[in-house]
Enzyme design. Structure first.
Site, mmCIF file in Angstrom:
data_model
loop_
_atom_site.group_PDB
_atom_site.id
_atom_site.type_symbol
_atom_site.label_atom_id
_atom_site.label_comp_id
_atom_site.label_asym_id
_atom_site.label_seq_id
_atom_site.Cartn_x
_atom_site.Cartn_y
_atom_site.Cartn_z
ATOM 1 N N GLU A 237 -12.837 -1.990 11.888
ATOM 2 C CA GLU A 237 -12.777 -1.268 10.612
ATOM 3 C C GLU A 237 -13.828 -1.763 9.617
ATOM 4 O O GLU A 237 -14.487 -0.962 8.959
ATOM 5 C CB GLU A 237 -11.377 -1.433 10.015
ATOM 6 C CG GLU A 237 -11.256 -0.861 8.635
ATOM 7 C CD GLU A 237 -9.862 -1.054 8.029
ATOM 8 O OE1 GLU A 237 -8.990 -1.647 8.683
ATOM 9 O OE2 GLU A 237 -9.661 -0.596 6.890
ATOM 10 N N GLU B 275 0.824 -1.211 0.000
ATOM 11 C CA GLU B 275 0.000 0.000 0.000
ATOM 12 C C GLU B 275 0.857 1.259 0.000
ATOM 13 O O GLU B 275 0.629 2.188 0.773
ATOM 14 C CB GLU B 275 -0.956 -0.019 1.202
ATOM 15 C CG GLU B 275 -1.867 -1.238 1.183
ATOM 16 C CD GLU B 275 -2.966 -1.247 2.219
ATOM 17 O OE1 GLU B 275 -2.779 -0.643 3.290
ATOM 18 O OE2 GLU B 275 -4.013 -1.858 1.938
ATOM 19 N N ASP C 126 -8.051 -9.126 4.145
ATOM 20 C CA ASP C 126 -7.840 -7.930 4.957
ATOM 21 C C ASP C 126 -8.930 -7.761 6.008
ATOM 22 O O ASP C 126 -9.768 -6.857 5.886
ATOM 23 C CB ASP C 126 -7.804 -6.709 4.030
ATOM 24 C CG ASP C 126 -7.277 -5.468 4.714
ATOM 25 O OD1 ASP C 126 -6.944 -5.559 5.902
ATOM 26 O OD2 ASP C 126 -7.200 -4.424 4.051
HETATM 27 C C1 BDP Z 1 -6.240 -1.999 5.868
HETATM 28 C C2 BDP Z 1 -6.554 -0.636 6.401
HETATM 29 C C3 BDP Z 1 -5.387 0.305 6.285
HETATM 30 C C4 BDP Z 1 -4.174 -0.323 6.913
HETATM 31 C C5 BDP Z 1 -3.922 -1.671 6.283
HETATM 32 C C6 BDP Z 1 -2.792 -2.430 6.949
HETATM 33 O O1 BDP Z 1 -7.649 -0.114 5.682
HETATM 34 O O2 BDP Z 1 -5.742 1.515 6.906
HETATM 35 O O3 BDP Z 1 -3.068 0.500 6.781
HETATM 36 O O4 BDP Z 1 -5.050 -2.482 6.412
HETATM 37 O O5 BDP Z 1 -3.083 -3.366 7.662
HETATM 38 O O6 BDP Z 1 -7.251 -2.853 6.248
HETATM 39 O O7 BDP Z 1 -1.632 -2.101 6.739
#
Ligand code: BDP
Length: 768
Positions: free
Chosen positions: A443, A340, A415
């Site tokens: 979340e 990401e 996730d």
């Molecule tokens: C996702 C979240 C994000 C996190 C990412 C992570 O939306 O904000 O940074 O996981 O775990 O679910 O790095």
């Protein structure tokens, strides 16, 4: 009547906080007039450590249980005394003050502090080092390991005594909390013989807190770490936080977001980290930090962060040495790399192992570890299946990681969805250390306001059988080291704690912090039993309350799955905020396919679901053959994962005999019905709860009913627009048009700092 989109739009985060003062006062007065006199308003600050008075028969039973408190025995009860016994350590002082606080609250009188046992009902606590008396008792403390404890009723000097003993001070503190829990939950304490030691060594809370005070995916206010005030001002909240953690056995805290700012590694912040570490240390909590892989460039002004570059290695060596000068008991690093947008070794053509070992080697001389996340993926538009990426990347590297690297796997391959199969990396890396990462902050499960008890989700994750070494190769056995003999074991949960007075944004969210800690201590514990304990300590022991509240909690996660992502659907939420439905969200410019809902639901006029069998992405092949065969077979695949692994026609019949479409609609409806039932159940419990915590929960359940309807209606409207099938008999049609659902967008929610509005009119995705 179902709610409309417009009514959903009225949903306002924290609306309960904006009730006009006069109205709140009046309501409060009315409520307190109606409530039983003993039910005082509570903010929730005291969590499950309320220590409210024991009444009736139990009080009589406990009266003789804790009359005196003996910390030393042959020594003193605190300060270094004439006898020359050592002063109590900070940890034992914390144990003593918790006993004093707990017993005074529960039994209505503080026990007498004594130097030795002088009468029946004494509590003797300590280690062989702290107490000469404990040294003389036949306790066989080796069994307790480094962190466990023993609670036993014994005759000491001819008096019936409760002994809380351990090899190390921290074990005593854990034992003290366990003993108080017995009283809090009204368990008999007449003949105690309890031995408990954690199955997992490192039980860590990951804070996704930013240095500017915001919290990524945090729904309980701002960060509890007040960086601007540190190191001078140490809020008493830090100590209360540490007490709560110790009470459930949490012994590690990653202070900052995995999307890490390099500044945390600067002396300006290290001095603050050190101050926090000092507060947490008496409670057995070690501090860890998230670090960006590019720190040698951003902080060190080097040209690269290549793990094979000696200058980079030297930089990390110096940085780690500096950290340990500030924080002598520093635990190590958590890293999100090549994921990401975060920098990582791939940028230099290096492997994940080379990246992890770079940090591990800097930390090794000090006993530090690296928790290296396997949540690594690239948003590749041509990726055949996002959920396969991490396995494909890491599996070939098994055996290449240094001993002080622990691979941190999310529970599922995607996730933190409401339901996922277990992550196929579990069991696939026998020569590497693996740990589990769970998300305590909700979340993807309704965030602040939904009442979703995550115990069943965590239990499902831990009990999943990977079959890596045959039946019984559960995720729990992998992460506790018993399957492959892993020596350093760990588990992490993404914290749900913030600056809100009640810590977690809602009262029931506190249960998720509680159950995480308790399952981390014993991954075989039952989520139901832990929920019962939590309810008893957080609210009341009265069965008329405990039973229905427990039922609500135990049904709550499945309800959320039903109204959000039934039958194995995943990632159907609105983009960006991850709040509310968005099954129509499709890839766009600047929006990669594997962030979109349509990528995951694969819904068309004919059918729905992601074919991950051999005729599709073949993700099933990443599992052990027994599991792969089960997931791949339509007949054997668990129904609640059906659409995760299979693409079905809308009119295919499921095992129930109903068509897929009818079943899907029924799940959505069932989710809404369950939440309405929860709301009704809660309304019936008002008389057992103080007005403040009652109201907050009741109002949040109103919000959840509205959100559940919104999810259900919007999802049904979207899928029906594709399949054009009638609704099953009895199902209510969504009150609004699909267009209206799609157009409705909440621009900002708590927990998405810096993300900008989630919707600008031009960006609203329009399905093709
Ligand atoms: C996702 C979240 C994000 C996190 C990412 C992570 O939306 O904000 O940074 O996981 O775990 O679910 O790095």
């Amino acid at each position: 009547m179902r709610s409309t989109v417009q009514r959903s739009a009225g949903r306002a985060r924290g609306a309960h906080r904006r009730v006009p003062f006069a109205a709140a006062l009046l309501a409060g007065l009315l409520c307190s007039a109606l409530a039983a006199p003993s039910v005082r308003a509570e903010s929730g600050y005291r969590l499950w450590l309320r220590y409210t008075p024991v009444h009736g028969a139990w009080l009589t039973r406990y009266r003789h249980a804790a009359t005196e408190l003996v910390a030393g025995g042959g020594g003193t009860a605190g300060a270094p005394g004439a006898s020359g016994a050592p002063a109590l350590s900070a940890t034992l002082r914390a144990a003593r003050s918790e006993l004093l606080r707990g017993l005074s609250g529960l039994l209505g009188r503080p026990p007498r502090l004594k130097r030795t046992v002088t009468g029946d009902g004494a509590i003797l606590f300590g280690t062989p080092r702290s107490s000469a008396l404990i040294r003389t008792l036949p306790l066989h403390l080796a069994r307790t390991g480094d962190q466990g404890y023993l609670i036993r009723t014994l005759q000491v000097h001819g008096h019936r005594t409760i002994v809380i003993a351990a090899r190390r001070d921290i074990g005593v503190l854990y034992g003290v909390f366990a003993f108080l829990r017995l009283l809090q939950t009204r368990r008999p304490v007449d003949h105690l013989d309890i031995l408990s030691r954690p199955k997992i060594r490192r039980r860590v809370l990951d804070f996704w807190d930013n240095l500017d005070g915001t919290v990524e995916r945090g729904y309980a206010g701002d960060s509890i770490w007040k960086w601007d005030e540190l190191p001078e001002y140490l809020s008493p909240r830090y100590t209360d936080f540490a007490r709560a953690c110790a009470s459930i056995g949490i012994n590690g805290v990653v202070l900052n977001n995995v999307n890490a700012s390099p500044f945390i590694l600067e002396p300006l912040y290290l001095v603050k980290v050190a101050a926090l570490a000092r507060v947490l240390r008496p409670y057995g909590i070690r501090v860890y930090l998230s670090v960006p892989f590019s720190a040698p460039i951003t902080l060190g002004k080097l040209a690269s962060a290549d793990p094979l570059d000696p200058a980079v290695q030297a930089w990390w060596g110096r940085k780690v040495a500096q950290i340990y000068r500030y924080v002598p008991h520093f635990g190590g690093f958590l890293t999100k790399a090549d994921s990401e947008g975060e920098p990582g070794p791939a940028q230099y053509g290096r492997t994940q192992a080379q990246g992890a070992n770079l940090l591990a080697r800097a930390l090794a001389p000090y006993g530090g570890i690296v928790m290296w996340r396997t949540f690594v993926y690239s948003t590749n538009p041509h990726s055949e299946d996002r959920v396969k990426q991490a396995y494909d990347l890491f599996k070939p590297l098994d055996g290449k990681f240094d001993p002080n690297v622990i691979l941190q796997n999310k529970n599922g391959p995607l996730d933190f969805q409401p339901r996922e199969p277990f992550n196929p990396l579990f069991g696939a890396m026998p020569k590497s250390n693996e740990m589990l990462e769970l998300e305590i902050t909700k979340e993807y499960l309704g965030q602040q306001t939904s009442l979703v008890y995550l115990g069943p989700l965590f239990e499902e994750a831990l009990r999943a059988d990977t079959w890596a070494m045959g039946r019984g190769s559960t995720v729990a056995r992998i992460i506790d080291g018993s399957l492959y003999g892993q020596r350093d074991t760990a588990i992490a949960g993404v914290a749900n704690i913030g600056s809100d007075r009640n810590w977690c944004g809602s009262i029931f969210n506190q249960a998720n912090w509680y159950v995480f800690g308790r399952l981390a201590w014993n991954p075989d514990a039952s989520a139901r039993r832990l929920a019962t304990q939590w309810v008893r300590m957080t609210f009341t022991n009265r069965p008329a309350f405990v039973r229905p509240a427990l039922k609500m909690m135990m049904r709550s996660r499945e309800a959320a799955v039903d109204y959000m992502d039934p039958l194995g659907l995943a990632s159907q939420m609105a983009a960006g905020t991850h709040f509310g439905p968005g099954p129509w969200v499709h890839p766009g410019r600047n929006f990669p396919p594997d962030w979109s809902s349509t990528y995951y639901n694969r819904a068309t006029a004919q059918g729905i679901g992601f074919n991950r069998t051999a005729t599709g992405s073949d993700a099933v092949a990443q599992y052990a053959p027994h599991v792969a065969a089960q997931f791949a077979s339509l007949a054997a695949c668990p129904q609640d994962l059906l659409l995760w692994f299979h693409h079905l026609s809308w009119t295919d019949r499921l095992r129930s005999g109903r068509t897929l479409w009818d079943s899907l609609v029924r799940h959505y409806d069932r989710g809404v019905t369950t939440v309405k039932w929860m709301r009704k159940t809660w309304a019936g419990l008002a008389k057992y709860v103080d007005p403040q915590r009652y109201r907050l929960t009741a109002d949040f359940l109103d919000i959840e009913v509205r959100d559940a309807e919104w999810w259900s209606d919007a999802s049904i409207a979207y899928f029906q627009s594709l399949n054009k099938l009638p609704l099953p008999p009895g199902a209510a049609a969504p009150p609004d048009s699909l267009k209206a659902y799609e157009a409705f967008c909440i621009p900002y929610v708590e927990g998405s700092p810096g993300a900008g509005p989630a919707c600008a009119p031009a960006d609203i995705p329009v399905p093709r």
